[in-house]
Every structure is written in structure tokens, then in C-alpha cells.
Design an enzyme around this catalytic site. Structure first.
Site, mmCIF file in Angstrom:
data_model
loop_
_atom_site.group_PDB
_atom_site.id
_atom_site.type_symbol
_atom_site.label_atom_id
_atom_site.label_comp_id
_atom_site.label_asym_id
_atom_site.label_seq_id
_atom_site.Cartn_x
_atom_site.Cartn_y
_atom_site.Cartn_z
ATOM 1 N N GLY A 1 -26.771 -39.549 -3.652
ATOM 2 C CA GLY A 1 -27.641 -39.070 -4.714
ATOM 3 C C GLY A 1 -28.715 -38.092 -4.287
ATOM 4 O O GLY A 1 -29.499 -37.630 -5.124
ATOM 5 N N GLY B 1 -28.154 -35.123 -3.151
ATOM 6 C CA GLY B 1 -27.717 -33.762 -3.452
ATOM 7 C C GLY B 1 -26.967 -33.073 -2.347
ATOM 8 O O GLY B 1 -26.932 -31.837 -2.290
ATOM 9 N N LYS B 2 -26.322 -33.857 -1.456
ATOM 10 C CA LYS B 2 -25.649 -33.187 -0.332
ATOM 11 C C LYS B 2 -24.448 -32.352 -0.779
ATOM 12 O O LYS B 2 -24.181 -31.298 -0.210
ATOM 13 C CB LYS B 2 -25.251 -34.185 0.752
ATOM 14 C CG LYS B 2 -24.353 -35.317 0.368
ATOM 15 C CD LYS B 2 -24.099 -36.215 1.582
ATOM 16 C CE LYS B 2 -23.235 -37.411 1.212
ATOM 17 N NZ LYS B 2 -23.976 -38.418 0.416
ATOM 18 N N THR B 3 -23.737 -32.807 -1.831
ATOM 19 C CA THR B 3 -22.623 -31.999 -2.335
ATOM 20 C C THR B 3 -23.138 -30.701 -2.933
ATOM 21 O O THR B 3 -22.561 -29.633 -2.712
ATOM 22 C CB THR B 3 -21.810 -32.788 -3.378
ATOM 23 O OG1 THR B 3 -21.222 -33.929 -2.762
ATOM 24 C CG2 THR B 3 -20.706 -31.933 -3.977
ATOM 25 N N SER B 4 -24.231 -30.774 -3.694
ATOM 26 C CA SER B 4 -24.815 -29.555 -4.280
ATOM 27 C C SER B 4 -25.268 -28.585 -3.203
ATOM 28 O O SER B 4 -25.022 -27.370 -3.289
ATOM 29 C CB SER B 4 -26.005 -29.926 -5.178
ATOM 30 O OG SER B 4 -25.596 -30.736 -6.254
ATOM 31 N N ASP C 1 -15.851 -37.037 -0.052
ATOM 32 C CA ASP C 1 -16.692 -38.013 -0.736
ATOM 33 C C ASP C 1 -15.913 -38.671 -1.873
ATOM 34 O O ASP C 1 -15.423 -37.977 -2.767
ATOM 35 C CB ASP C 1 -17.925 -37.295 -1.298
ATOM 36 C CG ASP C 1 -18.967 -38.255 -1.848
ATOM 37 O OD1 ASP C 1 -18.628 -39.440 -2.035
ATOM 38 O OD2 ASP C 1 -20.098 -37.813 -2.078
ATOM 39 N N THR D 1 -24.136 -38.647 -8.548
ATOM 40 C CA THR D 1 -23.655 -39.557 -7.502
ATOM 41 C C THR D 1 -24.048 -41.005 -7.751
ATOM 42 O O THR D 1 -23.200 -41.900 -7.620
ATOM 43 C CB THR D 1 -24.142 -39.081 -6.119
ATOM 44 O OG1 THR D 1 -23.623 -37.770 -5.886
ATOM 45 C CG2 THR D 1 -23.635 -40.005 -5.020
#
Length: 581
Positions: free
Chosen positions: A22, A24-27, A49, A502
Site C-alpha cells: 500500500g 505505492g511501490k507499483t505506482s 505482486d 493494494t
């Protein structure tokens, strides 16, 4: 703290993004990939993920081979499915034993290979091929992975005894043992992958966090754990920093102050790394233009039309139902950082106000809980020391394992005992003892075992009945509690989440996991939402608008049985807990 700029910091071929769910690592990974591609680089972005929303981000169907993003020439995105990989891997291990061993043993083996540890190993198995592929190394200037392996996984891969494949004769009870069985053929690929990770001239570890206490501490733990393994080329990215504040809006002013306090407390060990920040955005990071904006557009975004009509319950409604139905065991469950301890304390306080005798079993060492609850004559606090319980369980298991295992195999067991599910088991054992002694109380637990852990405890119990095995026995208190957890007349499981991507997907996966173990979930709580605040800030109203789709998702999945707790401009403790009701 300077702004995060991939052009300045993404100097190595491989970049791994890690951080608490949550943050924001994907963003950040997507924005980095698009930025590098826009600068003329050839980039491969790989997601491992299980809660990945890459398809939503790019508005494309993605696969594990790689899809070119036409709006960002030079960018290819691959979305791996670690859950499918874990299932395939699990069957490759268990399949040869079907028909050869009792069904209870087969079930035990399957459960040993069903936890998060196995999913992470399966993920590592998948992205190792990308990490060690010489053709891809030539084809792309940068290869990005939006989920990095933990120190626990990497230590497991480096132990010689990890490859001995003794899952079928496990002597140390419920655990995550056996994740590597059947992967002997991958051993050399894994070694090359681990070596690449530790090579600072090839790999950068990007630690993503938020300006909040819990994610910052998680980043510190990950940094130290991976640094101890030689992965020292690390970069800190603090995501979601409010750059300025509207002094006329008390909510925005309080958010700014709260974040600044957290930033002042970033540990020195993290600040020794290059530290950067990304401003808070009011919009969802979906669509190629919003991904581009994330690292460059600092302006506010207008709220997207009128707020939809939502009708959540209040936390007090959930408390009333628990009280009226005379539930005896209450779990608050959710990923770290969503506020489950605070919600558990508020429920305890609410039940106490209704005249119930309550025991709050918490793993939170915060003194404020003891201070607050001590003033309530109907509330008792049982603080479970996670590390002490874990050490006690580890010592019990190792003393029995030493009777039958070599020192080499013991090293594997020791590493296995550091896994998250082992800690869950140790805490659950302590919790079951509390419940066993609290027949006339309602017991509230703020850290509950996942469905996987519950199934592990049950399968180990069954396994021990079939085979003479004295290791890792399930205590009588836990044995008696397991059936109670599946009785909806006795137990209430409350899922706590945030209205964000997330946390929602991880909560959804948690519910599926619990259903697998036979536990029913009725109530959800959305914590720290801007939707029900009285903010006048255009920026925060836009932020509230971006929460709407996740509130609607919770509404649907819970059949309308959900409560929303507004974001609070203060630390929720003491009498302030009553404001959550």
C-alpha cells in the site's frame, strides 16, 4: 529531501522496488519505467505482486511474456502470476506422493506449500529467468521488478540444506518448511540471480515508503535485512508527501503536520542512503497520462463530479451487533499499517461501555493502550510479546529437531523459524492460552492468524495423529480454540482496510484465505478515509473522490456490511478512541 528523478537515480540495469503493502511501490515502479522510456531508454517492467494492478494502470491485458506499451515507445510490461506459479510448483512437489502416502499427509504437504513464503519463492523462480536472461540483458537498458524478495527468502535460497527436500519427513511441526523441494534444477539460476542482486554496479534496491511511522519502520527493517546480505546499493523514496498546506483547512493542516513529524523521525540508518520524495497525488495512478504526471505534475486535481451515494455503517453498529449476539472471540485482521490495533482498542472500549467484560489481547507494546484501558473497570489488557513468544516456540521446536537432524539441516529449520507464518503460530499459541482462561470474557485479538496458519495448525494436528511425530505439537488450548473460530455464533472476524488499491486487494486475498480455512467474514472496516471528513480543501476532496471505487468494491464484497472511519487529524489514543465510534 529532493524530488525523486529516475534520470538521476536509475543508473543500474536492474531496479527492485520493495516496501510495505500500500505504499505505492507499483505506482513508483510504473512511473519510473515510463520516465526512463520517455528519455529514450529500452525498459522492461516485470510485476510479481499477487495484488498487482498493472492491467488497470496501463488499461491493457498483460501476460507473462511481455506487452509493448504503444503510448511509451521502448517500454515492455510483463505481469507474472505468482499464485498460478505457486500452484503449479506445489503440484510438482506433491504429485509424486499421491497414492503413496496417507491423504492426511498429502494435505499437510499441500498446506506447507500454500503460504506467502511459497508464493514468494515461486515469484523468485519466475523473475530469476528475467534476471539471468542474457538476451534480455542485451535487449533492454533497464529491467525493473516491482516486488523485491525479502531477506528471509534470500537467506533460504543460500542455505545448502534448503535443497535436501525433506518435506515428507518434517520433524518440526507447523511451519513453512519445504518451499524449495523440487527446485534442484533451478539452483544455479538462483545463485546467479542472488549474485546479481548483490552487485551494486548492476542492481539498485528502491525502498518505497510513506511519511508514516509504520511504513518507515518496515523500510528500515527491509534495508537492514537486505543490507546484511550484501545488497547495499539502496535508494529511499518517500511517496505521498504533502508539499504545502491550505492554512484555512484544518484537515489538510493536520495532515501536513502529521507527515512532517513522521519525516523528522526517519531513522539515521535510512538517511545514510540517498533519500528522495514523491509528492502526494489526489488522483489514482491509472492510465498512461496519470502515470506520467506522478513524477512531474504537482498541481491539485479537481474532484471528479459529485460524491456518489454511499451508506456505510458506523463502528458503533458493529459493536452493537457483537454485543447483542454475545460473541466471545473477536479478531481484527488486515495488513500492517491499516489501523487494526486502533480498531481493536475502540471495539474493546465500545463493548465495555455496553457493560461487557472485555479482554484485549494485543501485540502492540504501546503504553497508551494500558493507560486507556486501565481506566475501564471492564477491560483487561493481555500484552503478547511477539518476540518472546517466537523465541519460546523456536527453542521448543529446535530442541526436538536436534534429536533427529544434522547441523546442516538445523540451519534450514532455523531460517524456516524466522518466517512470518512461524511468528503467527507462536502468537496464536499465546492467544489460545488467553482465551482458554477467559471463559466469562469477550476476547479481542488485534493480530490474528491467516487461514493458511490455521490450516497448518490443523493439518499438523492430523499429521501427528497419523505418524509418530513429537515435534511442533499443537497445544490443547489451541486444539480447542480451532473449532470455535469456525463457529459464527462464537467468533467475529473483522477485516480492516484502507480505501486504496493494494490494501483492498490484500484484504480480499485474506478473506479468500480465511474462507479456505472455514472462517466466515461478515464485517469490513474502511479506516482513515477522507470521504467522510469535513475538509474544504479541493485537493483532499479530489483525494476523497479517488477513494470511491474502493469503497464501492468493499460495499459489494461485504454485501453492504461495512463501516467507514473518517481520517482523524490527531493521534488516535486515550479518550480519542471514542471518536471512532
Amino acid at each position: 529531501m529532493e524530488l525523486y528523478s529516475p534520470a538521476k537515480t536509475a543508473m543500474t540495469k536492474y531496479l527492485f522496488f520493495t516496501g510495505k503493502g500500500g505504499v505505492g511501490k507499483t505506482s513508483i515502479a510504473c512511473a519510473t519505467a515510463v520516465s526512463l522510456a520517455d528519455s529514450g531508454k529500452k525498459v522492461l517492467l516485470v510485476s510479481t505482486d499477487p495484488a498487482s494492478n498493472l492491467q488497470d494502470v496501463f488499461h491493457l491485458e498483460l501476460d507473462n511474456k511481455g506487452t509493448a506499451i504503444k503510448e511509451a515507445p521502448g517500454l515492455v510490461v510483463a505481469n507474472l502470476d505468482p499464485l498460478a506459479a505457486a500452484a503449479e510448483y506445489r503440484e510438482s512437489v506433491v504429485g509424486p506422493y499421491r497414492g503413496q502416502l496417507p491423504e492426511s499427509v498429502i494435505q499437510n504437504m499441500e498446506e506447507q506449500l500454500s503460504g506467502s513464503c511459497t508464493v514468494e519463492i515461486a515469484s523468485f523462480n519466475e523473475f530469476s529467468s528475467f534476471l539471468t536472461d542474457k538476451e534480455k540483458a542485451v535487449q533492454f537498458d533497464h529491467i525493473l521488478f516491482d516486488t523485491a524478495p525479502t531477506g528471509h527468502t534470500l537467506r533460504m535460497l543460500q542455505l545448502p540444506s534448503a535443497w535436501s527436500g525433506f518435506i515428507s519427513e518434517s520433524k518440526h511441526g507447523a511451519s513453512c518448511l519445504g518451499q524449495l523441494s523440487g527446485l534442484e534444477s533451478k539452483k544455479e539460476i538462483y545463485k546467479r540471480a542472488v549474485d546479481t542482486l548483490a552487485d551494486g554496479s548492476l542492481t539498485t534496491l528502491v525502498l518505497v515508503t510513506r511519511p508514516e511511522t509504520s511504513p518507515i519502520l518496515e523500510a528500515k527493517r527491509a534495508s537492514e535485512e537486505l543490507g546484511a546480505l550484501g545488497i547495499n546499493n539502496q535508494l529511499l523514496v518517500v511517496n505521498g508527501v504533502l508539499e504545502s498546506r491550505d492554512s484555512t483547512d484544518k484537515v489538510e493542516t493536520a495532515l501536513y503536520s502529521k507527515q512532517q513529524e513522521a519525516l523528522k523521525k526517519i531513522p539515521e540508518s535510512l538517511l545514510r542512503r540517498p533519500a528522495t520524495m514523491v509528492p502526494l497525488r489526489a488522483y489514482n495512478i491509472t492510465g498512461i497520462e496519470n502515470v506520467r504526471h506522478m513524477l512531474s505534475y504537482s498541481g491539485s486535481v479537481q474532484a471528479e463530479g459529485a460524491q456518489a451515494d454511499i451508506h456505510p455503517f458506523k463502528l458503533s453498529d458493529i459493536i452493537k451487533e457483537i454485543s447483542d449476539s454475545n460473541k466471545k472471540v473477536v479478531f481484527t485482521m488486515g495488513k500492517g499499517g491499516v489501523g487494526k490495533t486502533t480498531v481493536a482498542a475502540a471495539i474493546a472500549l465500545g463493548l465495555s461501555k455496553k457493560g461487557k467484560k472485555v479482554r484485549l489481547a494485543t501485540t502492540d507494546p504501546a503504553d497508551h493502550l494500558n493507560f486507556v484501558m486501565g481506566r475501564e473497570s471492564n477491560i483487561s489488557i493481555s500484552h503478547i510479546d511477539e518476540q518472546a513468544e517466537l523465541k519460546k516456540y523456536q527453542e521448543e521446536v529446535l530442541s526436538k529437531a536436534r534429536q533427529t537432524m544434522s547441523e546442516e539441516d538445523l540451519e534450514y529449520v532455523k531460517e524456516d523459524l524466522r518466517s512470518p507464518c512461524t511468528q503467527e503460530i507462536a502468537v496464536f499459541r499465546a492467544f489460545s492460552e488467553i482465551v482458554a482462561k477467559s471463559a466469562d470474557e469477550t476476547v479481542i485479538m488485534d493480530t490474528a492468524p491467516t487461514g493458511h496458519t490455521i490450516l497448518l495448525l490443523e493439518s499438523t494436528q492430523s499429521y501427528n495423529q497419523q505418524i509418530e511425530n513429537t515435534g511442533g505439537d499443537v497445544p490443547e488450548a489451541a486444539r480447542e480454540l480451532l473449532p470455535r473460530l469456525k463457529n459464527p455464533d462464537d467468533t467475529e472476524v473483522i477485516i480492516v482496510t484502507l480505501a486504496e488499491t493494494t490494501p483492498f486487494f490484500e484484504a480480499q486475498r485474506l478473506v479468500d484465505d480465511l474462507k479456505r480455512a472455514g472462517l466466515n467474514v461478515r464485517w469490513w472496516v474502511i479506516n482513515a478515509s477522507y470521504s467522510l471528513t469535513d475538509t474544504t480543501s479541493e485537493f483532499l476532496k479530489a483525494k476523497a473522490s479517488s477513494e470511491l471505487q474502493w469503497i464501492q468494491n468493499v460495499d459489494q464484497i461485504s454485501n453492504g456490511n461495512y463501516a467507514i472511519i473518517p481520517w482523524k487529524p490527531f493521534e488516535v489514543k486515550g479518550e480519542k478512541l471514542l471518536e471512532l465510534l
